[in-house]
Motif scaffolding. Structure first.
Motif, PDB file in Angstrom:
ATOM      1  N   PHE A   1     -63.892  82.095  14.166  1.00 49.65           N
ATOM      2  CA  PHE A   1     -62.489  83.003  14.093  1.00 49.65           C
ATOM      3  C   PHE A   1     -61.893  83.067  12.744  1.00 49.65           C
ATOM      4  CE2 PHE A   1     -60.701  83.672  18.501  1.00 49.65           C
ATOM      5  CZ  PHE A   1     -61.987  83.555  19.145  1.00 49.65           C
TER       6      PHE A   1
ATOM      7  N   ILE B   1     -50.475  73.355  28.252  1.00 46.41           N
ATOM      8  CA  ILE B   1     -50.367  74.680  28.529  1.00 46.41           C
ATOM      9  C   ILE B   1     -49.998  75.174  26.850  1.00 46.41           C
ATOM     10  CG2 ILE B   1     -48.301  76.267  28.978  1.00 46.41           C
ATOM     11  CD1 ILE B   1     -48.313  74.775  31.757  1.00 46.41           C
TER      12      ILE B   1
ATOM     13  N   SER C   1     -53.539  75.911  25.807  1.00 51.24           N
ATOM     14  CA  SER C   1     -54.000  77.231  26.224  1.00 51.24           C
ATOM     15  C   SER C   1     -53.399  78.459  26.036  1.00 51.24           C
ATOM     16  CB  SER C   1     -53.788  77.254  27.895  1.00 51.24           C
ATOM     17  OG  SER C   1     -54.331  75.791  28.432  1.00 51.24           O
TER      18      SER C   1
ATOM     19  N   GLN D   1     -54.892  79.397  22.504  1.00 48.27           N
ATOM     20  CA  GLN D   1     -56.257  80.227  22.746  1.00 48.27           C
ATOM     21  C   GLN D   1     -56.050  81.622  23.271  1.00 48.27           C
ATOM     22  OE1 GLN D   1     -58.568  78.133  25.694  1.00 48.27           O
ATOM     23  NE2 GLN D   1     -60.404  78.312  24.655  1.00 48.27           N
ATOM     24  N   VAL D   2     -55.055  81.615  23.975  1.00 47.06           N
ATOM     25  CA  VAL D   2     -54.966  83.181  24.767  1.00 47.06           C
ATOM     26  C   VAL D   2     -54.523  84.088  23.229  1.00 47.06           C
ATOM     27  CG1 VAL D   2     -53.443  84.674  25.887  1.00 47.06           C
ATOM     28  CG2 VAL D   2     -54.150  82.392  26.969  1.00 47.06           C
TER      29      VAL D   2
ATOM     30  N   PHE E   1     -55.228  83.554  20.023  1.00 47.42           N
ATOM     31  CA  PHE E   1     -56.179  83.701  19.211  1.00 47.42           C
ATOM     32  C   PHE E   1     -57.178  85.017  19.611  1.00 47.42           C
ATOM     33  CE2 PHE E   1     -56.285  79.160  17.486  1.00 47.42           C
ATOM     34  CZ  PHE E   1     -55.416  79.740  16.435  1.00 47.42           C
ATOM     35  N   GLY E   2     -57.498  84.609  21.065  1.00 47.34           N
ATOM     36  CA  GLY E   2     -58.352  85.750  21.730  1.00 47.34           C
ATOM     37  C   GLY E   2     -57.765  87.264  21.367  1.00 47.34           C
TER      38      GLY E   2
ATOM     39  N   MET F   1     -57.972  88.359  18.064  1.00 46.96           N
ATOM     40  CA  MET F   1     -59.318  88.808  17.742  1.00 46.96           C
ATOM     41  C   MET F   1     -59.365  90.294  18.153  1.00 46.96           C
ATOM     42  SD  MET F   1     -62.122  87.267  16.621  1.00 46.96           S
ATOM     43  CE  MET F   1     -63.830  86.979  17.197  1.00 46.96           C
ATOM     44  N   ILE F   2     -59.120  90.548  19.497  1.00 47.17           N
ATOM     45  CA  ILE F   2     -59.235  92.049  20.138  1.00 47.17           C
ATOM     46  C   ILE F   2     -58.449  92.967  19.353  1.00 47.17           C
ATOM     47  CG2 ILE F   2     -58.802  93.329  22.027  1.00 47.17           C
ATOM     48  CD1 ILE F   2     -59.122  90.733  23.657  1.00 47.17           C
TER      49      ILE F   2
ATOM     50  N   ILE G   1     -65.837  88.254  22.514  1.00 45.69           N
ATOM     51  CA  ILE G   1     -65.613  86.891  22.187  1.00 45.69           C
ATOM     52  C   ILE G   1     -64.099  86.676  22.295  1.00 45.69           C
ATOM     53  CG2 ILE G   1     -65.678  84.829  20.706  1.00 45.69           C
ATOM     54  CD1 ILE G   1     -68.282  86.088  19.457  1.00 45.69           C
ATOM     55  N   GLY G   2     -63.465  87.384  21.786  1.00 47.71           N
ATOM     56  CA  GLY G   2     -62.015  87.176  21.848  1.00 47.71           C
ATOM     57  C   GLY G   2     -61.303  87.326  23.245  1.00 47.71           C
ATOM     58  N   LEU G   3     -62.018  88.028  23.987  1.00 49.51           N
ATOM     59  CA  LEU G   3     -61.777  88.350  25.437  1.00 49.51           C
ATOM     60  C   LEU G   3     -61.918  86.893  26.431  1.00 49.51           C
ATOM     61  CD1 LEU G   3     -60.817  90.371  27.887  1.00 49.51           C
ATOM     62  CD2 LEU G   3     -63.107  90.795  28.082  1.00 49.51           C
TER      63      LEU G   3
ATOM     64  N   TYR H   1     -61.735  84.169  25.052  1.00 48.97           N
ATOM     65  CA  TYR H   1     -60.833  83.142  24.516  1.00 48.97           C
ATOM     66  C   TYR H   1     -59.706  83.372  25.489  1.00 48.97           C
ATOM     67  CZ  TYR H   1     -62.048  80.132  20.857  1.00 48.97           C
ATOM     68  OH  TYR H   1     -62.813  79.093  19.839  1.00 48.97           O
ATOM     69  N   VAL H   2     -59.188  84.642  25.874  1.00 50.13           N
ATOM     70  CA  VAL H   2     -57.952  85.242  26.615  1.00 50.13           C
ATOM     71  C   VAL H   2     -58.250  84.468  27.805  1.00 50.13           C
ATOM     72  CG1 VAL H   2     -56.671  86.953  27.306  1.00 50.13           C
ATOM     73  CG2 VAL H   2     -57.542  86.765  25.060  1.00 50.13           C
TER      74      VAL H   2
ATOM     75  N   GLU I   1     -60.168  82.111  29.370  1.00 57.12           N
ATOM     76  CA  GLU I   1     -60.148  80.816  29.092  1.00 57.12           C
ATOM     77  C   GLU I   1     -58.824  80.079  29.380  1.00 57.12           C
ATOM     78  OE1 GLU I   1     -62.696  79.425  26.186  1.00 57.12           O
ATOM     79  OE2 GLU I   1     -64.335  80.702  26.891  1.00 57.12           O
ATOM     80  N   GLY I   2     -57.954  80.696  28.074  1.00 58.40           N
ATOM     81  CA  GLY I   2     -56.745  80.176  27.938  1.00 58.40           C
ATOM     82  C   GLY I   2     -55.820  80.631  29.241  1.00 58.40           C
ATOM     83  N   LEU I   3     -55.937  81.813  29.573  1.00 63.47           N
ATOM     84  CA  LEU I   3     -55.071  81.986  30.911  1.00 63.47           C
ATOM     85  C   LEU I   3     -55.358  81.476  31.921  1.00 63.47           C
ATOM     86  CD1 LEU I   3     -54.825  86.038  30.807  1.00 63.47           C
ATOM     87  CD2 LEU I   3     -53.173  84.497  30.362  1.00 63.47           C
TER      88      LEU I   3
ATOM     89  N   GLN J   1     -56.590  78.277  32.152  1.00 64.05           N
ATOM     90  CA  GLN J   1     -56.132  76.927  31.897  1.00 64.05           C
ATOM     91  C   GLN J   1     -54.571  76.845  31.952  1.00 64.05           C
ATOM     92  OE1 GLN J   1     -58.086  75.718  28.383  1.00 64.05           O
ATOM     93  NE2 GLN J   1     -59.615  74.487  29.644  1.00 64.05           N
ATOM     94  N   ALA J   2     -54.047  77.920  31.580  1.00 67.59           N
ATOM     95  CA  ALA J   2     -52.497  78.046  31.503  1.00 67.59           C
ATOM     96  C   ALA J   2     -51.973  78.072  33.030  1.00 67.59           C
ATOM     97  CB  ALA J   2     -51.907  79.029  30.744  1.00 67.59           C
TER      98      ALA J   2
ATOM     99  N   VAL K   1     -55.913  72.056  33.495  1.00 67.30           N
ATOM    100  CA  VAL K   1     -56.854  71.769  32.704  1.00 67.30           C
ATOM    101  C   VAL K   1     -57.891  70.576  33.661  1.00 67.30           C
ATOM    102  CG1 VAL K   1     -56.350  72.480  30.657  1.00 67.30           C
ATOM    103  CG2 VAL K   1     -55.871  70.134  31.375  1.00 67.30           C
TER     104      VAL K   1
ATOM    105  N   PHE L   1     -63.918  73.015  32.498  1.00 66.48           N
ATOM    106  CA  PHE L   1     -64.200  73.857  31.397  1.00 66.48           C
ATOM    107  C   PHE L   1     -65.728  73.827  30.914  1.00 66.48           C
ATOM    108  CE2 PHE L   1     -64.243  74.999  26.695  1.00 66.48           C
ATOM    109  CZ  PHE L   1     -63.358  76.018  27.024  1.00 66.48           C
TER     110      PHE L   1
END
Lengths: 356, 302
Positions: free
Chosen positions: A258, A301, A304, A307-308, A310-311, A314-315, B104-106, B108-109, B111-113, B115-116, B120, B223
């Motif tokens: 990343f 949270i 998380s 992470q969202v 960063f993702g 990236m997109i 890859i970014g998708l 991450y999104v 996974e994060g969503l 868990q939010a 977890v 996870f």
């Protein structure tokens, strides 16, 4: 611009001087809190160095690799064993040899790149990630038969002087990173880098022009792994101060990927920008969580959300600016320059009209 | 001797059935790759996201099993819709590697969503199928095979046959194959590209949900599922990225080889070699047959 020394131009030397003044004089005089050194500056330098390694193989040579953390682990544990078993080498010698050991792994796992590319290569490099971590974990010798799983890193001693305070460790990291960064810039601009980029842009065309694919790709993997190995050793000895294989898992590889992509593929300064962003953004988010919402949002949270974001970034970068933040920075400079320049022209014109 | 053979058979069958679990994940990759030549790195995250949503609906809102499954499937359709709109369409003309990084970014999104939204902690998923040896088989064939493994195998078989028939004999399948061959030509003769993409991503989402249920029932919904799903990559390399039967055969090979190596060679190295053995196997395949067993030969234009 004409290079003055090796491939460095006058502009580079000025940039270097500014960076050096900033990092050697200004930062140590103004930043006194240990937190800044131990949790931000030292990991930033280490991870930026690893990201340069990733840049060499991915940004310059165009090989999709995903195993930086594995090579970092190889470097870190090689360092531990070298200091333990060959104390005569000294810190710097051990650092170089551990980089070379990581480079040997890089060559071994870079070999599939001769046959495959893209996602196929990614899978092949994943093998290195899992294999190296497993090997360190399973053979007690690498950990000096320590049963606790976490080994304390030895103190850094260079030429008989201990480097144990955060500030001293910062200078160690800074020195290593500066030298290797300058070397990387030189390589990227010289014939080595031209070959890498030729292979990246069209390997078949490069081969027909006389660029040896075997040599170029293996060289890129070896140098990349060397950088990652040295970075891993610094990461373990200056930042973590302990050695455990878990610290170098696939998540760290993704993190470095990343940093490399968001920072800007095929740029050296992108490695520093990307590493700073990925490292500082969570700190910022946590600060917002603590100060604005006063801890009302759970820490899990927040991570998380991080992470969202960063993702998403990236997109977004892939869609709008595949060349990353380094390119944004370049664009910003360009637009500022052209604005200054065009206002200069306007001034000229108005003064010309006045004189009429 | 007979005992050793029996033990070998047990290891082999166990490995093959565990391999079908990998196949289920790989199937989602293949679906998307076949229709758009996009490698969807977020498939693992989709597995995690969908099954965590399913668990969340069931356990947090007390929605009954079937309804929760349908809701989770619908959610995956929405995810597919958003992905097509917001990620893939703007990247229509981008290079393969760029799209790969975007997925890859998708991942991450997602996974994060997940868990939010649903936390977890590890969740237990009870499908009503036990993960213990089936007594009937244990008594009569002297093989200890888990009921869950057999169910996974059956589910995988049904999905494969269904998808295979869909691709081979329906109009939608023909459209899918046309888009995979040449998206521009397909859309110029009136095949609705957007609908096809949406359909494929939704199908991949539902496949991910089914795979997630199987994995979740075995290892808990957590996870680590994302990392497990990475093992679908060697499966794909062995089977070929564009072949549905390839995903199955690849999964079976990986499952069987991994178990056999672990049981017979693993002890010499302190075990846990199944973490990397599939990848090394994949490297050997790459060196000798880069297109996989059933994949189309890779031809690059200069």
């Amino acid at each position: 611009m004409k290079p003055i020394f090796m491939t460095y131009t006058k502009k580079d030397l000025i940039n270097l001087a500014v960076c050096m003044v900033l990092s050697v004089l200004i930062i140590p005089t103004f930043i006194k809190t240990e937190y800044w050194y131990t949790s931000i500056l030292i990991p930033w330098l280490c991870l930026a160095l690893a990201t340069i390694g990733q840049q060499i193989v991915m940004g310059y040579t165009g090989q999709l690799a995903l195993g930086a953390a594995g090579f970092m682990a190889a470097g870190a544990f090689a360092m531990f064993n070298l200091i333990l078993r060959v104390p005569d080498l000294g810190f710097v010698g051990s650092l170089i040899v551990s980089g070379l050991i990581a480079a040997a792994f890089g060559i071994l796992f870079g070999l599939p790149s001769l046959k495959v590319r893209g996602i196929y290569l990614m899978v092949a490099t994943l093998a290195s990630q899992f294999f190296i971590i497993w090997m360190i974990d399973k053979f007690g010798w690498f950990k000096n038969y320590d049963s606790s799983g976490i080994i304390t890193a030895q103190d850094i001693v260079i030429l008989g002087k201990p480097f144990t305070t955060p500030l001293a460790m910062y200078f160690v990291c800074l020195a290593v990173t500066t030298i290797l960064t300058l070397l990387a810039m030189n390589m990227a601009r010289g014939s080595t880098g031209r070959n890498w980029m030729a292979v990246r842009d069209m390997d078949i065309a490069a081969e027909s022009m006389g660029v040896s694919l075997l040599r170029t790709k293996v060289q890129a993997f070896a140098i990349s792994a060397f950088y990652c190995g040295v970075a891993g050793a610094l990461f373990a000895f200056c930042y973590l101060k302990s050695l455990e294989p878990v610290a170098f898992d696939i998540k760290l590889s993704f993190k470095i990927l990343f940093m490399c992509i968001l920072g800007g593929l095929g740029t050296i300064n992108g490695a520093f920008i990307g590493a700073a962003f990925i490292l500082l953004f969570p700190v910022l988010l946590n600060a917002i969580g603590n100060n604005v919402f006063h801890g009302a949002i759970d820490a899990t949270i927040i991570s998380s959300i991080e992470q969202v974001i960063f993702g998403l970034l990236m997109i977004i970068f892939m869609i709008y600016e595949p060349l990353g933040m380094a390119k944004l920075w370049e664009n910003l400079k360009q637009s500022l320059r052209s604005k200054l320049f065009s206002s200069g022209i306007k001034n000229l014109k108005s003064s010309a009209q006045k004189s009429e | 001797m007979a005992n050793e053979l029996l033990f070998f058979m047990e290891v082999l069958v166990g490995g093959l059935l565990a391999g079908t679990m990998y196949s289920l994940v790989a199937l989602g990759f293949v679906l998307i790759f076949k229709a758009s030549a996009t490698f969807n790195f977020s498939q693992g995250a989709m597995v995690f996201f969908s099954v965590l949503a399913f668990c969340g609906f069931m356990q947090d809102f007390n929605i009954p099993f079937v309804l929760a499954f349908i809701l989770a499937a619908l959610l995956m359709v929405v995810v597919g819709l958003c992905t097509e709109r917001l990620v893939l369409r703007p990247l229509m003309n981008a290079s393969e590697d760029t799209v790969l990084m975007a997925t890859i970014g998708l991942g991450y999104v997602l996974e994060g969503l997940a868990q939010a939204a649903w936390g977890v902690e590890v969740r237990r998923l009870d499908l009503g199928i036990g993960d213990f040896p089936v007594p009937w088989i244990a008594d009569n064939l002297k093989l200890f095979i888990s009921a869950l493994d057999i169910t996974a195998g059956l589910v995988a078989a049904i999905m494969i046959i269904g998808l295979f028939l869909l691709f081979k004999y329906t109009k939608i399948g023909l459209g899918l194959r046309a888009v995979a061959d040449d998206a521009g030509a397909a859309s110029s003769i009136g095949i609705p590209l957007k609908h096809i993409m949406l359909l494929v991503w939704s199908a991949a989402g539902v496949v991910a949900l089914v795979a997630g249920c199987m994995w979740g029932a075995r290892a808990g919904v957590q996870f680590a599922l994302v990392d497990l799903a990475l093992k679908a990559l060697p499966v794909l390399i062995i089977g070929g990225f564009s072949s549905i039967p390839g995903a199955i055969i690849g999964g079976l090979i990986i499952g069987a080889v991994e178990k056999i190596l672990e049981v017979y060679i693993g002890p010499f190295f302190g075990g846990a070699i199944e973490g990397w053995a599939p990848y090394v196997l994949a490297i050997f395949f790459l060196l000798y047959r880069p297109e996989g067993l059933f994949g189309e030969k890779i031809i690059r234009r200069v």
